[in-house]
Design an enzyme around this catalytic site. Structure first.
Site, PDB file in Angstrom:
ATOM      1  N   GLU A 128       0.839  -1.214   0.000  1.00  0.00           N
ATOM      2  CA  GLU A 128       0.000   0.000   0.000  1.00  0.00           C
ATOM      3  C   GLU A 128       0.869   1.256   0.000  1.00  0.00           C
ATOM      4  OE1 GLU A 128      -2.663  -0.431  -1.109  1.00  0.00           O
ATOM      5  OE2 GLU A 128      -4.267  -0.606   0.345  1.00  0.00           O
ATOM      6  N   THR A 180      -5.696   7.492  -5.631  1.00  0.00           N
ATOM      7  CA  THR A 180      -5.764   7.566  -4.165  1.00  0.00           C
ATOM      8  C   THR A 180      -4.870   8.689  -3.647  1.00  0.00           C
ATOM      9  OG1 THR A 180      -6.277   5.225  -3.980  1.00  0.00           O
ATOM     10  CG2 THR A 180      -5.353   6.256  -2.028  1.00  0.00           C
TER      11      THR A 180
END
Ligand code: HSE
Length: 307
Positions: A128, A180
């Site tokens: 991530e 994101t």
């Protein structure tokens, strides 16, 4: 040579009010991954999909997770990973988390299940970090644990698996790009105490509703006064879709992760299906292609289909 095949599900992070701390696994879409343990130390990544993701292990989300595990164990073995990605990158449905969590679960299975689930979350968070610049665990945790999870803390990793109420999830992925990293950058760094208090009430209400299986409480806690008002601007027709979903009987919902996908929770499959049709037609009207998924909450997360 040992190998493992996995089905790695999409996840919905935040669950409206729980920015970076709540998430749930759904059944559709899911990625397929095959991971082999190699006698030699190299990490080989192959993508069967056409998303153009990097295959250099140090630049690949699954690759960096395996490199971390290798380094941590001082492992002489390597891994070959074949990924058939069905969760589109940038969808807000946990695409990068799926690759990261799948790599961690797959390696663990091949190594004789030496790590706890929380340790696997720890390793997967490196994926991530590569994808979005931040080690958030709200997609990874439900992918690994299944159901709905609370990230009590990501440093140290402290995951609280919650109940998975018997609800239907409708998710729509309009084909517009929301990164994101961009969707995080536009957020305010400081918030008002009065907003924080409202948000705490909603998060606590949502967790209590999930644990007590109090569907009405879940519904009235699905409100976000901090992130949604800012991020929703990036998603065409967000307000219209939310309003029409509530009119059709949704309990509530909002942005899935950092968007552009939108999700809604419903008690009945019929409601969930009607919402899916409405979502599709709203995007059809403005010529934005969209994919819709109707699924139950996935209580088990990643599925190992062959060992
Ligand atoms: N919690 C993260 C965010 C999820 O909203 O930025 C990203 O998918």
């Amino acid at each position: 040579m040992k190998k493992v095949k996995l089905q790695v599900p999409a996840t919905v992070a935040n669950l409206v009010c729980g920015f970076d701390i709540l998430g749930m696994a759904i059944h559709e879409p899911y990625d397929e991954m095959e991971i082999k343990l190699l006698e030699t130390p190299e990490i080989i990544i192959k993508h069967l999909d056409n998303f153009g993701l990097p295959e250099d292990p140090s630049k690949n989300v699954a690759g960096v997770v395996l490199l971390k595990i290798q380094e941590y164990l001082n492992l002489k073995n390597g891994f070959e990973v074949i990924i058939n990605k069905k969760i589109k990158p940038g969808s807000g449905l946990g695409s990068s988390a799926a690759s990261a969590a799948g790599a961690a679960i797959g390696a663990n299975a091949l190594l004789g299940k030496i790590f706890t689930e929380e340790e696997l979350v720890y390793f997967a968070m490196f994926g991530e970090e590569l994808a979005s610049g931040v080690k958030h665990a709200d997609n990874i945790a439900p992918c690994i644990f299944g159901g709905i999870t609370l990230v009590k803390s990501s440093k140290p990793v402290d995951i609280i698996p919650l109940n998975a109420p018997d609800l239907f999830v409708t998710a729509v992925h309009p084909q517009v790009e929301v990164k994101t990293s961009d969707a995080r950058q536009i957020l305010k760094k400081n918030i008002l105490l009065k907003d924080a208090i409202e948000q705490w009430g909603n998060i606590a209400g949502l967790v209590a509703g999930i644990q007590k299986n109090d569907i009405a409480l879940i519904g009235r806690s699905l409100n976000d006064v901090i992130v949604e008002p800012i991020r929703s601007i990036l998603i065409p027709k967000f307000n219209e879709i939310k309003e029409k979903s509530l009119q059709l009987g949704a309990l509530g919902g909002g942005i899935s992760g950092s968007g552009p996908s939108i999700f809604m929770l419903s008690e009945k499959q019929e409601t969930s299906q009607k919402i899916a049709e409405m979502m599709k037609s709203v995007y059809d009207e403005i010529d934005i292609e969209s994919f819709v998924y109707v699924s139950k909450i996935n209580p088990s997360g990643i599925k190992i289909i062959e060992n």
